[in-house]
Design a protein around this motif. Structure first.
Motif, PDB file in Angstrom:
ATOM      1  N   ASN A   1       0.904  -1.264   0.157  1.00  0.00           N
ATOM      2  CA  ASN A   1      -0.024   0.124  -0.003  1.00  0.00           C
ATOM      3  C   ASN A   1       0.835   1.411   0.153  1.00  0.00           C
ATOM      4  O   ASN A   1       0.335   2.265  -0.411  1.00  0.00           O
ATOM      5  CB  ASN A   1      -0.926   0.030   1.115  1.00  0.00           C
ATOM      6  N   LEU A   2       2.041   0.926   0.425  1.00  0.00           N
ATOM      7  CA  LEU A   2       2.938   2.401   0.559  1.00  0.00           C
ATOM      8  C   LEU A   2       3.488   2.669  -0.971  1.00  0.00           C
ATOM      9  O   LEU A   2       4.020   3.917  -1.192  1.00  0.00           O
ATOM     10  CB  LEU A   2       4.296   2.025   1.148  1.00  0.00           C
ATOM     11  N   SER A   3       3.420   1.800  -2.017  1.00  0.00           N
ATOM     12  CA  SER A   3       3.828   1.774  -3.308  1.00  0.00           C
ATOM     13  C   SER A   3       2.918   1.988  -4.437  1.00  0.00           C
ATOM     14  O   SER A   3       2.938   2.886  -5.449  1.00  0.00           O
ATOM     15  CB  SER A   3       4.902   0.989  -3.507  1.00  0.00           C
ATOM     16  N   TRP A   4       1.884   0.793  -4.334  1.00  0.00           N
ATOM     17  CA  TRP A   4       1.346   0.558  -5.610  1.00  0.00           C
ATOM     18  C   TRP A   4       0.437   1.844  -6.007  1.00  0.00           C
ATOM     19  O   TRP A   4       0.367   2.157  -7.300  1.00  0.00           O
ATOM     20  CB  TRP A   4       0.778  -0.946  -5.749  1.00  0.00           C
ATOM     21  N   PRO A   5      -0.378   2.321  -4.994  1.00  0.00           N
ATOM     22  CA  PRO A   5      -1.236   3.681  -5.446  1.00  0.00           C
ATOM     23  C   PRO A   5      -0.402   4.665  -6.289  1.00  0.00           C
ATOM     24  O   PRO A   5      -0.912   5.413  -7.161  1.00  0.00           O
ATOM     25  CB  PRO A   5      -1.768   4.103  -4.036  1.00  0.00           C
ATOM     26  N   LEU A   6       0.801   5.028  -5.802  1.00  0.00           N
ATOM     27  CA  LEU A   6       1.692   5.905  -6.460  1.00  0.00           C
ATOM     28  C   LEU A   6       1.996   5.614  -8.046  1.00  0.00           C
ATOM     29  O   LEU A   6       1.840   6.153  -8.961  1.00  0.00           O
ATOM     30  CB  LEU A   6       2.961   6.258  -5.723  1.00  0.00           C
TER      31      LEU A   6
ATOM     32  N   VAL B   1      -2.956   6.432  -8.143  1.00  0.00           N
ATOM     33  CA  VAL B   1      -4.197   6.855  -7.371  1.00  0.00           C
ATOM     34  C   VAL B   1      -3.563   7.066  -5.813  1.00  0.00           C
ATOM     35  O   VAL B   1      -4.121   6.265  -5.057  1.00  0.00           O
ATOM     36  CB  VAL B   1      -5.169   5.623  -7.210  1.00  0.00           C
ATOM     37  N   PRO B   2      -2.853   7.965  -5.683  1.00  0.00           N
ATOM     38  CA  PRO B   2      -2.192   8.135  -4.325  1.00  0.00           C
ATOM     39  C   PRO B   2      -3.293   8.460  -3.385  1.00  0.00           C
ATOM     40  O   PRO B   2      -4.284   9.251  -3.644  1.00  0.00           O
ATOM     41  CB  PRO B   2      -1.163   9.309  -4.413  1.00  0.00           C
ATOM     42  N   ASP B   3      -3.330   7.849  -2.117  1.00  0.00           N
ATOM     43  CA  ASP B   3      -4.357   7.994  -1.096  1.00  0.00           C
ATOM     44  C   ASP B   3      -3.880   8.975   0.086  1.00  0.00           C
ATOM     45  O   ASP B   3      -4.513   9.238   0.977  1.00  0.00           O
ATOM     46  CB  ASP B   3      -4.637   6.861  -0.474  1.00  0.00           C
TER      47      ASP B   3
ATOM     48  N   GLY C   1      -1.658  14.974  -4.273  1.00  0.00           N
ATOM     49  CA  GLY C   1      -2.460  14.169  -5.133  1.00  0.00           C
ATOM     50  C   GLY C   1      -3.454  13.444  -4.595  1.00  0.00           C
ATOM     51  O   GLY C   1      -4.403  12.774  -5.379  1.00  0.00           O
ATOM     52  N   ALA C   2      -3.595  13.287  -3.295  1.00  0.00           N
ATOM     53  CA  ALA C   2      -4.431  12.284  -2.755  1.00  0.00           C
ATOM     54  C   ALA C   2      -5.689  13.181  -2.798  1.00  0.00           C
ATOM     55  O   ALA C   2      -6.143  14.150  -2.583  1.00  0.00           O
ATOM     56  CB  ALA C   2      -4.038  12.205  -1.072  1.00  0.00           C
ATOM     57  N   THR C   3      -7.035  12.241  -3.124  1.00  0.00           N
ATOM     58  CA  THR C   3      -8.384  12.733  -3.348  1.00  0.00           C
ATOM     59  C   THR C   3      -9.125  11.528  -2.453  1.00  0.00           C
ATOM     60  O   THR C   3      -8.710  10.386  -2.244  1.00  0.00           O
ATOM     61  CB  THR C   3      -8.708  12.628  -4.873  1.00  0.00           C
ATOM     62  N   ASP C   4     -10.345  12.045  -2.321  1.00  0.00           N
ATOM     63  CA  ASP C   4     -11.391  10.999  -1.694  1.00  0.00           C
ATOM     64  C   ASP C   4     -11.444   9.876  -2.576  1.00  0.00           C
ATOM     65  O   ASP C   4     -11.760   8.709  -2.094  1.00  0.00           O
ATOM     66  CB  ASP C   4     -12.606  11.593  -1.405  1.00  0.00           C
ATOM     67  N   TYR C   5     -11.677  10.055  -4.014  1.00  0.00           N
ATOM     68  CA  TYR C   5     -11.841   9.060  -4.804  1.00  0.00           C
ATOM     69  C   TYR C   5     -10.730   8.117  -4.835  1.00  0.00           C
ATOM     70  O   TYR C   5     -10.939   6.694  -4.892  1.00  0.00           O
ATOM     71  CB  TYR C   5     -11.847   9.831  -6.087  1.00  0.00           C
ATOM     72  N   ASN C   6      -9.379   8.519  -4.734  1.00  0.00           N
ATOM     73  CA  ASN C   6      -8.163   7.680  -4.524  1.00  0.00           C
ATOM     74  C   ASN C   6      -8.372   6.815  -3.355  1.00  0.00           C
ATOM     75  O   ASN C   6      -8.042   5.377  -3.340  1.00  0.00           O
ATOM     76  CB  ASN C   6      -7.064   8.393  -4.510  1.00  0.00           C
ATOM     77  N   THR C   7      -8.873   7.345  -2.171  1.00  0.00           N
ATOM     78  CA  THR C   7      -8.838   6.589  -1.183  1.00  0.00           C
ATOM     79  C   THR C   7      -9.800   5.484  -1.239  1.00  0.00           C
ATOM     80  O   THR C   7      -9.752   4.314  -0.592  1.00  0.00           O
ATOM     81  CB  THR C   7      -9.385   7.393   0.372  1.00  0.00           C
ATOM     82  N   TRP C   8     -10.959   5.754  -2.057  1.00  0.00           N
ATOM     83  CA  TRP C   8     -12.100   4.704  -2.229  1.00  0.00           C
ATOM     84  C   TRP C   8     -11.371   3.692  -3.091  1.00  0.00           C
ATOM     85  O   TRP C   8     -11.579   2.344  -2.815  1.00  0.00           O
ATOM     86  CB  TRP C   8     -13.281   5.147  -2.762  1.00  0.00           C
ATOM     87  N   ILE C   9     -10.581   3.955  -4.006  1.00  0.00           N
ATOM     88  CA  ILE C   9      -9.977   2.996  -4.829  1.00  0.00           C
ATOM     89  C   ILE C   9      -9.086   2.150  -4.145  1.00  0.00           C
ATOM     90  O   ILE C   9      -9.045   0.900  -4.362  1.00  0.00           O
ATOM     91  CB  ILE C   9      -9.319   3.584  -6.014  1.00  0.00           C
TER      92      ILE C   9
ATOM     93  N   ARG D   1      -9.405   9.304   6.906  1.00  0.00           N
ATOM     94  CA  ARG D   1      -9.251  10.762   6.287  1.00  0.00           C
ATOM     95  C   ARG D   1     -10.274  11.680   6.814  1.00  0.00           C
ATOM     96  O   ARG D   1     -10.148  13.018   7.156  1.00  0.00           O
ATOM     97  CB  ARG D   1      -9.351  10.519   4.853  1.00  0.00           C
ATOM     98  N   ALA D   2     -11.427  11.157   7.198  1.00  0.00           N
ATOM     99  CA  ALA D   2     -12.561  12.130   7.727  1.00  0.00           C
ATOM    100  C   ALA D   2     -12.404  12.123   9.429  1.00  0.00           C
ATOM    101  O   ALA D   2     -12.619  13.213   9.765  1.00  0.00           O
ATOM    102  CB  ALA D   2     -13.938  11.435   7.487  1.00  0.00           C
TER     103      ALA D   2
END
Length: 630
Positions: A144-149, A153-155, A159-167, A535-536
């Motif tokens: 999880n520390l690498s593949w989103p980047l 889709v960084p969480d 570049g982190a977004t709510d959409y990315n955290t859901w992905i 995040r929330a």
């Protein structure tokens, strides 16, 4: 609501309330001793179905059984086994036994861990299956520390977004979605057609191949698909391995051996964290190696299952009694013990069939909620499985690297702290090997849940400590490790052990499928929602939220989870025949006031009236009889 048909059992205590058996002039049995409703056992009696049968009648029944099953050459041995099963504490008085056979029966109590190699090999195989489960869970933790980047889709961070955290949450939930939606529900038909061993082999194939797909995925949705395929193997395996282990183990050590599922799942989690650390510094492909390394324990599982005996209860369910006896001979120390268990299982399953009869997959699933005896097991297994997700362990198991980064750790520090969590989780699972059959499943849960609540609350509040302080990360890690130390001997081993034993044989596969699907469905929900929750609510709110869920789970367990320790799988029919209302009322109006008097007011003379009353001799009474004489 299904009709609550009475099921009759034998007992040596006839009374006006329970009419005695009637026999004709030749001594043939014309009626059974008393009627006990396995759907509504309001007197909470637990009974041995062979108790009270006259010797001649018992021998005639055994002869008929041996002739029907093509085992006439074993009739003398089966008769000795039936006599022992009829009254386990009184085996010393059975004249037909020789001294070697008596020694073997004594050793069941005095040296209960002295078991055949085939039994321990089976347990080791089941442990490997559990390690696969744990390793699969933690590969994504470090990744999880690498593949989103890599997949855009960084969480966290820029570049982190709510959409990315859901992905990220959905991809991590892939195995649990696959398990809850497909894998768990495949296990019933797979078990029916290809047996326990065949189902384990099927699941091992998925666990072996799918991780290579994860390691070579080129975008997040390919990774998601391969994780779902992994879930098919995980679900069918998690629904089968604990059953397979439970059905092969003697009652006296069943809990200790079956709980190896959780202990070795914890070991697999630890090995997964080790693998995450081992490949941490190899460059951009690190996360691919972290996901792909889970093939390592799947390979010996694929090969080793071939050398294990099939479950004797599965053979009996299929009417293959000779195969069942051969399997029991590999799993017990002497042919006498194999014959005893074979005939006792047969007697209880005959009783069980009187209530449940024959059914197909769909009706068996419906009956999980309509047959009262089965429905109570369904409720209890649901509670313990749901509680495993409510306690918060998987916010650490799935996202510990993310949590420790939120606490201010670097990537390497986060992986090292996660490794420490995995080590604590494994080491503190060991005590449950002994305590689960000594203190019981329910007692372990009731003790550990309050401890998990306050340690999780403390870990959350430690995020308030200023980050500049050396105590910030140290105290967070300390309370998370302490939380894991309480989880591992309690809610860790109990759910899968408990769910594997509570259902009758007729509904064991679909019941375990239900239980594991419950666990993994809520694991998927947790996996999807936690990044957004973090995040929330920020770490303080997220941890406090799960601390509150621990208290809720404690209340549910207190009212709806009966004790099952040291009862044969067949004797549990009578435990779950006790109405839920009767059990809950006893806990509220008798057990709780007693606990307050004994442990708050320290009145040592307080006595608690037991809920269950044991009529006739049952398997657990052998422990008292043997130890009392030594």
């Amino acid at each position: 609501m299904a009709d609550e048909k009475p099921v009759t059992v034998q007992n040596d205590k006839a009374s006006d309330e329970y009419p005695g058996k009637e026999y004709d002039g030749a001594g043939a049995e014309r009626g059974r001793q008393q009627s006990v409703n396995l759907n509504r056992n309001i007197t909470a009696r637990i009974q041995n179905p062979l108790a009270g049968i006259p010797r001649d009648t018992l021998f005639r029944n055994v002869d008929e059984f041996a002739a029907e099953k093509g085992m006439t050459d074993l009739a003398p041995l089966l008769k000795k086994g039936a006599l022992v099963a009829q009254d386990p504490p009184a085996f010393e008085q059975v004249e037909e036994l020789d001294e070697e056979e008596r020694d073997a029966l004594r050793n069941e109590v005095l040296h209960k861990w002295r078991q055949p190699g085939a039994l321990y090999f089976t347990v080791i195989l089941c442990s490997i299956g559990a390690a696969v489960q744990g390793w699969d869970q933690t590969g994504s933790n470090g990744a999880n520390l690498s593949w989103p980047l890599d997949f855009g889709v960084p969480d966290s961070g820029d570049g982190a977004t709510d959409y990315n955290t859901w992905i990220v949450g959905i991809v991590n939930a892939g195995p649990y979605i696959g398990s809850a939606a497909i894998g768990c529900w495949c296990s019933d038909p797979l078990n029916y057609y290809i047996g326990r061993r065949g189902t384990i082999f099927f699941s091992a194939v998925f666990c072996f191949l799918s991780v290579f797909g994860s390691a070579t995925a080129q975008n997040w949705w390919e990774l998601f698909i391969t994780r779902i395929l992994l879930g098919i193997g995980m679900g069918s395996k998690a629904s089968t391995v604990p059953i397979y282990s439970a059905e092969n183990c003697p009652a006296a050590i069943r809990g200790g051996l079956v709980m190896s599922w959780q202990m070795w799942t914890a070991f697999g989690i630890f090995l997964g964290f080790c693998a995450n650390l081992a490949v941490y510094d190899v460059g951009p492909i690190a996360w691919r190696l972290q996901l792909g390394s889970a093939f390592i324990p799947a390979l010996p599982l694929l090969i080793g299952v071939y050398f294990c005996p099939e479950s004797p209860r599965w053979y009996i369910k299929k009417g293959r009694y000779q195969n069942a006896f051969r399997s029991l001979c590999r799993l017990r120390n002497t042919p006498l013990q194999a014959a005893r268990d074979l005939y006792y299982i047969h007697a209880q399953i005959t009783e069980e069939a009187d209530i449940i009869g024959k059914s197909n997959y769909v009706t068996r699933f419906i009956e999980l909620f309509t047959i009262p005896r089965v429905r109570r097991a369904t409720l209890a297994s649901f509670v313990v499985m749901l509680a495993q997700q409510m306690c918060g362990i998987n916010i650490i198991a799935f996202y510990s690297s993310t949590v420790f980064k939120e606490a201010g750790a670097g990537n390497l520090q986060a992986l090292l702290a996660s490794w420490g969590f995995g080590l604590v989780n494994f080491v503190f699972a060991w005590p449950a090997v002994w305590t689960i059959d000594t203190f019981g499943r329910r007692a372990l849960l009731l003790f550990t849940f309050p401890q998990m609540a306050w340690t999780l609350l403390a870990a959350g509040l430690c995020f308030i400590i200023p980050e500049e302080s050396n105590a910030h990360l140290g105290m967070i890690a300390f309370f998370i490790f302490l939380f894991a130390a309480f989880y591992s001997p309690g809610e860790g081993p109990v759910p899968f052990t408990y769910s594997a034993e509570v259902f009758p044989l007729s509904h064991r596969e679909v019941g375990m499928s239900w239980a594991v699907a419950t666990c993994l469905f809520w694991a998927a929900v947790l996996s999807i929602t936690f990044p957004r929750l973090l995040r929330a609510f920020h770490p303080v709110g997220a941890f406090c939220f799960y601390a509150g869920l621990n208290v809720t789970a404690l209340v549910l367990i207190f009212f709806f989870v009966p004790e099952t320790k040291q009862r044969t799988l067949e004797e549990l029919d009578y435990v779950f025949a006790v109405p839920t209302r009767t059990h809950a009322s006893y806990m509220l109006f008798k057990a709780l006031p007693w606990w307050f008097k004994r442990w708050v007011l320290f009145r040592k003379g307080s006595r608690l009236e037991p809920l269950y009353k044991f009529d006739g001799a049952t398997a657990a009474d052998q422990v008292i009889a043997v130890k009392g004489g030594h």
